[in-house]
Motif scaffolding. Structure first.
Motif, short mmCIF file in Angstrom:
data_model
loop_
_atom_site.label_atom_id
_atom_site.label_comp_id
_atom_site.label_asym_id
_atom_site.label_seq_id
_atom_site.Cartn_x
_atom_site.Cartn_y
_atom_site.Cartn_z
N THR A 107 -6.97 -8.26 -5.55
CA THR A 107 -8.39 -8.59 -5.39
C THR A 107 -8.60 -10.10 -5.41
O THR A 107 -9.30 -10.66 -4.57
CB THR A 107 -9.23 -7.95 -6.50
N ILE A 115 -12.92 -5.06 -1.71
CA ILE A 115 -13.38 -4.38 -2.93
C ILE A 115 -14.91 -4.39 -3.01
O ILE A 115 -15.53 -3.40 -3.39
CB ILE A 115 -12.77 -5.03 -4.19
N GLU A 116 -15.53 -5.51 -2.64
CA GLU A 116 -17.01 -5.59 -2.65
C GLU A 116 -17.62 -4.56 -1.69
O GLU A 116 -18.60 -3.89 -2.03
CB GLU A 116 -17.45 -7.00 -2.28
N PHE A 153 -9.80 1.53 -10.98
CA PHE A 153 -10.66 0.79 -10.06
C PHE A 153 -11.27 -0.42 -10.74
O PHE A 153 -11.51 -1.45 -10.11
CB PHE A 153 -11.75 1.70 -9.50
N TYR A 156 -9.36 -3.63 -10.24
CA TYR A 156 -9.69 -4.33 -9.00
C TYR A 156 -11.00 -5.10 -9.14
O TYR A 156 -11.12 -6.24 -8.68
CB TYR A 156 -9.82 -3.33 -7.84
N VAL A 157 -11.98 -4.47 -9.79
CA VAL A 157 -13.28 -5.10 -9.98
C VAL A 157 -13.15 -6.37 -10.82
O VAL A 157 -13.77 -7.40 -10.53
CB VAL A 157 -14.27 -4.12 -10.64
#
Length: 233
Positions: A107, A115-116, A153, A156-157
């Motif tokens: 990311t 990811i966004e 997840f 990644y954020v």
């Protein structure tokens, strides 16, 4: 070589490795899912590879962290089922952390826009809210330690935020460790036939998971609203 060139080379290498990993995963995913949905099948497969079994097990844990569809609970329980608690915990934790590093830097280096878009596509705007919170590290720890949240997840954020890598990986390790220990312990107890211990640990984990599911939306709403109030002030 200046920093910009090193960063570019890093991005290119990461993109190449990512492309290879995605291609291989798509090709072999049906087989991977087949052997990772059964403790005995997975154990037999790992043992059949001989001395490379431990490396392959770590690879599966990395793969599970990076690619959510692979059942993480089976991999982690299998760690104790195959290797016992000490080694199983080491291999599982090592795989989790390496997978976390890959996801985080994917990311941060090349996948931010992807990811966004994925967050918006999944209508998970609450993730965008908590990312800008001054209490992001606390929120991250809470979400990681409570069952029922999309933990992989969230790695990644986290890469979208300015959080320092060492701080993030410390939070990841500390918050995930108790549940890794519980999962590995369950696997070890199943292997040695300690069914009472298995039942007790499983019940505690199940209760925690159910509570996490029940209160997940309330926690998300609380943290999201709390961030909005701070921004207005």
């Amino acid at each position: 070589m200046d920093r910009a060139k090193k960063l570019l080379i890093g991005k290119i290498l990461l993109a190449i490795l990512g492309g290879i990993a995605i291609t291989l995963t798509i090709k072999y995913l049906p087989y991977i899912l087949e052997i990772t949905t059964s403790l005995d099948k997975f154990r037999d497969y790992i043992i059949s590879t001989g001395r490379f079994g431990s490396f392959l097990f770590i690879f599966f844990q990395i793969l599970q962290t990076v690619i959510a569809p692979i059942p993480g609970e089976v991999i982690q329980v299998a760690g104790g089922y195959i290797y016992g608690v000490p080694l199983g915990l080491i291999y599982t934790t090592l795989g989790l952390m390496i997978g976390g590093i890959i996801a985080f830097y994917f990311t941060r280096l090349i996948g931010a826009s992807f990811i966004e878009k994925l967050i918006k596509k999944k209508k998970s705007n609450w993730l965008l809210d908590i990312m800008n919170s001054k209490k992001f590290t606390v929120i991250l720890f809470v979400f990681f330690i409570i069952p029922g949240f999309p933990k992989d997840f969230l790695i990644y954020v986290a890469g979208l935020t300015p959080i320092k890598p060492l701080k993030f990986f410390g939070i990841l390790l500390i918050s995930r460790f108790p549940w890794l220990l519980a999962s590995v312990g369950i696997g070890s107890n199943i292997h040695y036939g300690n069914y009472m211990s298995t039942i007790v640990i499983s019940l505690i984990a199940l209760i925690a998971f159910v509570l996490g599911i029940i209160y997940k939306d309330k926690l998300i709403s609380k943290f999201s609203q709390g961030n909005q109030v701070n921004e207005q002030m």
